[in-house]
Scaffold this motif. Sequence first.
Motif, PDB file in Angstrom:
ATOM      1  N   LEU A 188     126.372  33.124   7.832  1.00  0.00           N
ATOM      2  CA  LEU A 188     125.648  34.130   7.048  1.00  0.00           C
ATOM      3  C   LEU A 188     125.580  33.668   5.590  1.00  0.00           C
ATOM      4  O   LEU A 188     125.946  34.403   4.663  1.00  0.00           O
ATOM      5  N   PHE A 189     125.091  32.465   5.398  1.00  0.00           N
ATOM      6  CA  PHE A 189     125.146  31.819   4.086  1.00  0.00           C
ATOM      7  C   PHE A 189     124.314  32.507   2.999  1.00  0.00           C
ATOM      8  O   PHE A 189     124.607  32.329   1.806  1.00  0.00           O
ATOM      9  N   PRO A 190     123.261  33.299   3.314  1.00  0.00           N
ATOM     10  CA  PRO A 190     122.541  33.955   2.206  1.00  0.00           C
ATOM     11  C   PRO A 190     123.299  35.112   1.549  1.00  0.00           C
ATOM     12  O   PRO A 190     122.935  35.547   0.457  1.00  0.00           O
ATOM     13  N   LEU A 191     124.343  35.631   2.204  1.00  0.00           N
ATOM     14  CA  LEU A 191     125.002  36.840   1.692  1.00  0.00           C
ATOM     15  C   LEU A 191     125.627  36.676   0.303  1.00  0.00           C
ATOM     16  O   LEU A 191     125.633  37.638  -0.476  1.00  0.00           O
ATOM     17  N   PRO A 192     126.190  35.496  -0.053  1.00  0.00           N
ATOM     18  CA  PRO A 192     126.709  35.389  -1.422  1.00  0.00           C
ATOM     19  C   PRO A 192     125.671  35.684  -2.503  1.00  0.00           C
ATOM     20  O   PRO A 192     126.023  36.196  -3.571  1.00  0.00           O
ATOM     21  N   ALA A 193     124.398  35.404  -2.231  1.00  0.00           N
ATOM     22  CA  ALA A 193     123.357  35.724  -3.216  1.00  0.00           C
ATOM     23  C   ALA A 193     123.266  37.225  -3.437  1.00  0.00           C
ATOM     24  O   ALA A 193     122.997  37.695  -4.554  1.00  0.00           O
ATOM     25  N   VAL A 194     123.511  38.004  -2.378  1.00  0.00           N
ATOM     26  CA  VAL A 194     123.516  39.462  -2.509  1.00  0.00           C
ATOM     27  C   VAL A 194     124.763  39.916  -3.253  1.00  0.00           C
ATOM     28  O   VAL A 194     124.701  40.793  -4.126  1.00  0.00           O
ATOM     29  N   LEU A 195     125.900  39.291  -2.937  1.00  0.00           N
ATOM     30  CA  LEU A 195     127.164  39.702  -3.551  1.00  0.00           C
ATOM     31  C   LEU A 195     127.176  39.497  -5.060  1.00  0.00           C
ATOM     32  O   LEU A 195     127.804  40.277  -5.792  1.00  0.00           O
ATOM     33  N   ILE A 196     126.506  38.463  -5.557  1.00  0.00           N
ATOM     34  CA  ILE A 196     126.527  38.195  -7.005  1.00  0.00           C
ATOM     35  C   ILE A 196     125.299  38.768  -7.712  1.00  0.00           C
ATOM     36  O   ILE A 196     125.143  38.584  -8.928  1.00  0.00           O
ATOM     37  N   GLY A 197     124.454  39.476  -6.970  1.00  0.00           N
ATOM     38  CA  GLY A 197     123.291  40.124  -7.581  1.00  0.00           C
ATOM     39  C   GLY A 197     122.082  39.244  -7.760  1.00  0.00           C
ATOM     40  O   GLY A 197     121.057  39.689  -8.295  1.00  0.00           O
ATOM     41  N   ALA A 198     122.144  37.989  -7.302  1.00  0.00           N
ATOM     42  CA  ALA A 198     121.042  37.058  -7.530  1.00  0.00           C
ATOM     43  C   ALA A 198     119.837  37.332  -6.649  1.00  0.00           C
ATOM     44  O   ALA A 198     118.730  36.867  -6.942  1.00  0.00           O
ATOM     45  N   ALA A 199     120.022  38.080  -5.547  1.00  0.00           N
ATOM     46  CA  ALA A 199     118.923  38.337  -4.620  1.00  0.00           C
ATOM     47  C   ALA A 199     118.195  39.643  -4.918  1.00  0.00           C
ATOM     48  O   ALA A 199     117.223  39.978  -4.238  1.00  0.00           O
ATOM     49  N   ALA A 200     118.644  40.381  -5.925  1.00  0.00           N
ATOM     50  CA  ALA A 200     118.047  41.682  -6.223  1.00  0.00           C
ATOM     51  C   ALA A 200     116.679  41.529  -6.878  1.00  0.00           C
ATOM     52  O   ALA A 200     116.408  40.547  -7.585  1.00  0.00           O
ATOM     53  N   ARG A 201     115.818  42.507  -6.633  1.00  0.00           N
ATOM     54  CA  ARG A 201     114.487  42.473  -7.252  1.00  0.00           C
ATOM     55  C   ARG A 201     114.607  42.478  -8.764  1.00  0.00           C
ATOM     56  O   ARG A 201     113.897  41.737  -9.470  1.00  0.00           O
TER      57      ARG A 201
ATOM     58  N   ARG B 283     117.256  41.515 -11.205  1.00  0.00           N
ATOM     59  CA  ARG B 283     118.559  40.854 -11.269  1.00  0.00           C
ATOM     60  C   ARG B 283     119.315  41.214 -12.545  1.00  0.00           C
ATOM     61  O   ARG B 283     118.702  41.410 -13.603  1.00  0.00           O
ATOM     62  N   PRO B 284     120.634  41.287 -12.447  1.00  0.00           N
ATOM     63  CA  PRO B 284     121.436  41.505 -13.655  1.00  0.00           C
ATOM     64  C   PRO B 284     121.389  40.269 -14.547  1.00  0.00           C
ATOM     65  O   PRO B 284     120.951  39.198 -14.123  1.00  0.00           O
ATOM     66  N   PRO B 285     121.867  40.374 -15.780  1.00  0.00           N
ATOM     67  CA  PRO B 285     121.879  39.214 -16.676  1.00  0.00           C
ATOM     68  C   PRO B 285     122.700  38.059 -16.088  1.00  0.00           C
ATOM     69  O   PRO B 285     123.584  38.260 -15.252  1.00  0.00           O
ATOM     70  N   ARG B 286     122.401  36.853 -16.557  1.00  0.00           N
ATOM     71  CA  ARG B 286     123.117  35.669 -16.061  1.00  0.00           C
ATOM     72  C   ARG B 286     124.622  35.819 -16.226  1.00  0.00           C
ATOM     73  O   ARG B 286     125.386  35.427 -15.336  1.00  0.00           O
ATOM     74  N   SER B 287     125.065  36.381 -17.341  1.00  0.00           N
ATOM     75  CA  SER B 287     126.498  36.534 -17.568  1.00  0.00           C
ATOM     76  C   SER B 287     127.133  37.413 -16.504  1.00  0.00           C
ATOM     77  O   SER B 287     128.248  37.147 -16.033  1.00  0.00           O
ATOM     78  N   ALA B 288     126.425  38.469 -16.081  1.00  0.00           N
ATOM     79  CA  ALA B 288     126.958  39.345 -15.041  1.00  0.00           C
ATOM     80  C   ALA B 288     127.005  38.612 -13.708  1.00  0.00           C
ATOM     81  O   ALA B 288     127.956  38.794 -12.924  1.00  0.00           O
ATOM     82  N   GLN B 289     126.015  37.789 -13.426  1.00  0.00           N
ATOM     83  CA  GLN B 289     126.025  37.022 -12.188  1.00  0.00           C
ATOM     84  C   GLN B 289     127.177  36.018 -12.170  1.00  0.00           C
ATOM     85  O   GLN B 289     127.834  35.831 -11.137  1.00  0.00           O
ATOM     86  N   ILE B 290     127.416  35.383 -13.296  1.00  0.00           N
ATOM     87  CA  ILE B 290     128.529  34.424 -13.386  1.00  0.00           C
ATOM     88  C   ILE B 290     129.853  35.140 -13.154  1.00  0.00           C
ATOM     89  O   ILE B 290     130.721  34.665 -12.405  1.00  0.00           O
ATOM     90  N   ALA B 291     130.015  36.295 -13.799  1.00  0.00           N
ATOM     91  CA  ALA B 291     131.251  37.058 -13.621  1.00  0.00           C
ATOM     92  C   ALA B 291     131.421  37.458 -12.157  1.00  0.00           C
ATOM     93  O   ALA B 291     132.523  37.360 -11.593  1.00  0.00           O
ATOM     94  N   ALA B 292     130.336  37.895 -11.529  1.00  0.00           N
ATOM     95  CA  ALA B 292     130.413  38.281 -10.117  1.00  0.00           C
ATOM     96  C   ALA B 292     130.753  37.087  -9.240  1.00  0.00           C
ATOM     97  O   ALA B 292     131.548  37.199  -8.301  1.00  0.00           O
ATOM     98  N   ALA B 293     130.177  35.922  -9.557  1.00  0.00           N
ATOM     99  CA  ALA B 293     130.463  34.713  -8.773  1.00  0.00           C
ATOM    100  C   ALA B 293     131.930  34.326  -8.879  1.00  0.00           C
ATOM    101  O   ALA B 293     132.554  33.916  -7.888  1.00  0.00           O
TER     102      ALA B 293
END
Length: 395
Positions: A342-355, A357-367
């Motif tokens: 289920l390799f696409p799910l991390p994109a959902v977990l870090i917010g990168a797949a959202a219509r 998307r949160p700021p890059r800093s938030a995505q990095i923190a989530a990652a």
Amino acid sequence: MALTLVLGVALRAASALLMTRAALHPLPVAGINGGPGHPRAPLPPSAQRAYWRMATSWDGWWFRSIAAHGYPAALPTHDGAIQHNEWAFLPAYPIAVRWTMHLTGAGFAETGAAIAVVSSLAAAILIVVLLTPRVGRWAAVACAVLVMAAPASPTFQMTYSEGPALLILVAVLLALDHQRWLTAAALMLVAGLTRPIAAPLAVVVAVVVLARWRSARPLRAREWIRIASLVAACAVATVAWQVIAWVRTGDFGAYSRTEASWHDADRIIPFVTWLDAARRTVGHSWGLPWLVGLIAAYVAVLVSPVASRLGLALRTWCIAYLLYIGAFSDFVTSDVRFALLLFPLPAVLIGAAARHRPPRSAQIAAAVIVAVAFLTLQVFWINDLLRPTTVMQPV
């Protein structure tokens, strides 16, 4: 690409250290010491042997048997019940291991692990290629690395077929993405003999083909022929191994009955293990509503704007494959490993797949948070599910 490879190799090295530490302190497993596929073995004399024993354990024992001896001509039975046997394991990976062993002269452990590692790293690169147009380059690399850090990711360096399966899976999805129908057809045939993923992949193919048919660009005769070839390949890939097992053993249900033996049953009843787990967790009366609710919530997330950037094919894969796991696998022990695909799910977990998307800093923190959680769970997975090594085959 280089960063993905470097981080992937670093994560495999970290997993090797965790596995070695756990293998040096094995745990007994009640009821299966010395059983089929789980022979009793003495304690390892060195850290190196301890690591290789763990790397070739459990399903790796069966793949070693297939690489050395092939598949039995008759299903083994005891008091009329089918016993665990090699027909539960598809042939592409052990055949590749056998051929490579003949070409290089290397042993099973080194060869099988090398194929698994190389395949998983190649898959990580293809994940970046597949996800970059959808979520951006940075997020695509982050997702690939998170897959390599997943709780069951040590499987990618064991003599298991998850690495090759992930590579073939992403390659099929990439071919579908570019509408290379004949390439996808050829890869589907390989997928059908690598892991039991052909059925959920066929659902993805159906959805992609339907979307292509409904698109503004008309289908020409040549493309129709190629799509028909892909559909035929999906049908063949879905049933090929069952037919091969039937022809070889003379037992029409050889594969399904062998799979059922791992459930300690005569046949597999879809979703029964997940339902049993739900009932143990919340009680018999609430088990079914709780399970249905969890699955419905999972599907709702994937069809919502939170996952919209993944696109139709990847969202369909995540839904179809999870339902397939729930229908035909054991709960917990194998599902953590199966979830690697289920390799696409991390994109959902870090917010990168959202219509939106949160700021890059938030995505990095989530990652970072997800990576720490995955690595922490990996320690538990190794110690609690992989570590019982007193029942492993000596290397």
